[in-house]
Enzyme design. Structure first.
Site, mmCIF file in Angstrom:
data_model
loop_
_atom_site.group_PDB
_atom_site.id
_atom_site.type_symbol
_atom_site.label_atom_id
_atom_site.label_comp_id
_atom_site.label_asym_id
_atom_site.label_seq_id
_atom_site.Cartn_x
_atom_site.Cartn_y
_atom_site.Cartn_z
ATOM 1 N N THR A 32 -9.442 1.607 6.450
ATOM 2 C CA THR A 32 -8.286 0.771 6.163
ATOM 3 C C THR A 32 -7.355 1.411 5.091
ATOM 4 O O THR A 32 -7.559 1.830 3.910
ATOM 5 C CB THR A 32 -8.608 -0.532 5.527
ATOM 6 O OG1 THR A 32 -9.994 -1.133 6.346
ATOM 7 C CG2 THR A 32 -7.422 -1.447 5.591
ATOM 8 N N ASP A 74 -1.345 4.074 5.469
ATOM 9 C CA ASP A 74 -0.341 3.733 4.461
ATOM 10 C C ASP A 74 -0.469 4.868 3.222
ATOM 11 O O ASP A 74 0.644 5.350 2.791
ATOM 12 C CB ASP A 74 -0.987 2.177 3.896
ATOM 13 C CG ASP A 74 -0.767 1.368 4.801
ATOM 14 O OD1 ASP A 74 0.221 1.648 5.803
ATOM 15 O OD2 ASP A 74 -1.563 0.325 4.593
ATOM 16 N N ASN A 121 0.797 -1.136 0.003
ATOM 17 C CA ASN A 121 0.142 -0.289 0.075
ATOM 18 C C ASN A 121 0.955 1.073 0.011
ATOM 19 O O ASN A 121 0.648 2.054 -0.590
ATOM 20 C CB ASN A 121 -0.884 0.133 1.336
ATOM 21 C CG ASN A 121 -1.958 -0.935 1.240
ATOM 22 O OD1 ASN A 121 -2.276 -1.634 0.302
ATOM 23 N ND2 ASN A 121 -2.461 -1.443 2.524
HETATM 24 O O1 RIB Z 1 -2.548 -1.011 6.873
HETATM 25 C C1 RIB Z 1 -3.740 -1.570 5.944
HETATM 26 C C2 RIB Z 1 -3.124 -3.059 5.836
HETATM 27 O O2 RIB Z 1 -2.768 -3.627 6.825
HETATM 28 C C3 RIB Z 1 -4.063 -4.012 4.901
HETATM 29 O O3 RIB Z 1 -4.075 -3.455 3.495
HETATM 30 C C4 RIB Z 1 -3.750 -5.260 5.229
HETATM 31 O O4 RIB Z 1 -3.181 -6.051 4.521
HETATM 32 C C5 RIB Z 1 -2.625 -4.911 6.539
HETATM 33 O O5 RIB Z 1 -1.421 -5.222 6.062
#
Ligand code: RIB
Length: 298
Positions: free
Chosen positions: A237, A241, A49
């Site tokens: 989520t 990242d 990500n």
């Molecule tokens: O930070 C989100 C990520 O955490 C997800 O995509 C999952 O795979 C975990 O690694």
């Protein structure tokens, strides 16, 4: 070319997972079953990500990681190549790829269980990995792979004047010599509390606070903060990242600009379901920032 126009080269060492995402009105209690409202299977992993986020934010990116020999491997690999991330250092190892079981509730908050699979096999780096790190402006790592590999990469980066950015997530105890090699730590508020005793020795610390934006503390003790643009949250989520990848891509512009850019990237990443698919481009981030400036009189 001005400093702001420079295209930084970033080596991302980290995990790549297939995310199995279920949406539900509320997360079940232990022993309880609830009916979900949806399911998607999308590539993710904190390393992948952040690599995609840095690339979409304008950097050139090389990904150092591992996938398994299973049905997920080809899609995980192509999600990086489709985004323009270099995969020469992405190895294939026997066994399954990493997977993440993710539950997203009605407020867009997530719970995640990661099973490392191939990521756990990334215990050592080879000469080509080390060369990729030495040739990069920035090494960007997280903690979903063995700490031995992160420590070796950070030491090699430091020896070659490559700036080391660590997102210590999921939070873990790290050897003191690894902390000594970190130039920039990117943590959320929970991680900042848990790591407070060691973060004092890191020159640059960035703390993310979700919808409340982010704060920066520099080597001279000087600090800055940036708000987050207001968005309709679907799924948080991967927001961290997106923030971290964008921050690394914009680091050469200085903390103030990098922080604002990263806050916009993190906010935009929450507006769609799934981590990797929601990561914004530099153009979208710039547009969100322009919008915020226009509406800053509110
Ligand atoms: O930070 C989100 C990520 O955490 C997800 O995509 C999952 O795979 C975990 O690694």
């Amino acid at each position: 070319m001005t400093t702001a126009d420079r295209v930084p080269a970033i080596a991302v060492l980290g995990s790549i997972n297939m995310d199995l995402v279920t949406t539900t009105g509320r997360v079940p209690e232990p022993g309880e079953t609830v009916l979900g409202t949806g399911f998607v299977m999308v590539p993710g992993g904190k390393g992948a990500n952040q690599a995609v986020a840095a690339r979409r934010a304008g950097a050139t990116v090389e990904f150092l990681g591992a996938v398994g020999e299973d049905v997920f491997a080809a899609e995980l690999r192509s999600t990086l190549t489709d985004s323009g991330v270099g995969v020469e250092r992405l190895r294939t190892v026997p066994g399954p790829s990493g997977v993440a079981a993710i539950v997203v509730d009605a407020d867009g908050e997530n719970s995640i269980i990661v099973v490392g699979g191939a990521n756990a096999e990334l215990t050592a780096l080879d000469a080509d990995d080390l060369a990729a790190i030495a040739n990069a402006d920035i090494l960007l790592c997280q903690l979903e792979i063995p700490i031995s590999a992160v420590a070796a990469a950070a030491a090699h980066a430091k020896a070659n004047r490559t700036t080391v950015v660590l997102n210590p997530s999921p939070v873990a105890e790290l050897p003191a010599e690894l902390w000594a090699h970190i130039d920039v730590a990117v943590v959320n508020s929970g991680e900042a509390e848990r790591l407070a005793p060691v973060l004092g020795s890191v020159p640059h610390v960035v703390v993310t606070r979700g919808a409340d934006g982010a704060e920066y503390r520099g080597p001279d003790g000087g600090s800055r903060s940036s708000p987050s643009p207001v968005v309709d949250v679907v799924d948080t989520t991967g927001a961290g990242d997106s923030f971290t990848g964008a921050l690394a891509a914009a680091w050469h512009r200085g903390p103030r600009a990098a922080l604002a850019f990263a806050c916009a990237a993190g906010a935009l990443a929450t507006t769609r379901l799934g981590a990797g698919v929601a990561i914004p481009t530099a153009a979208a981030i710039d547009a969100a920032l322009a919008g915020r400036h226009r509406s800053s009189a509110r």
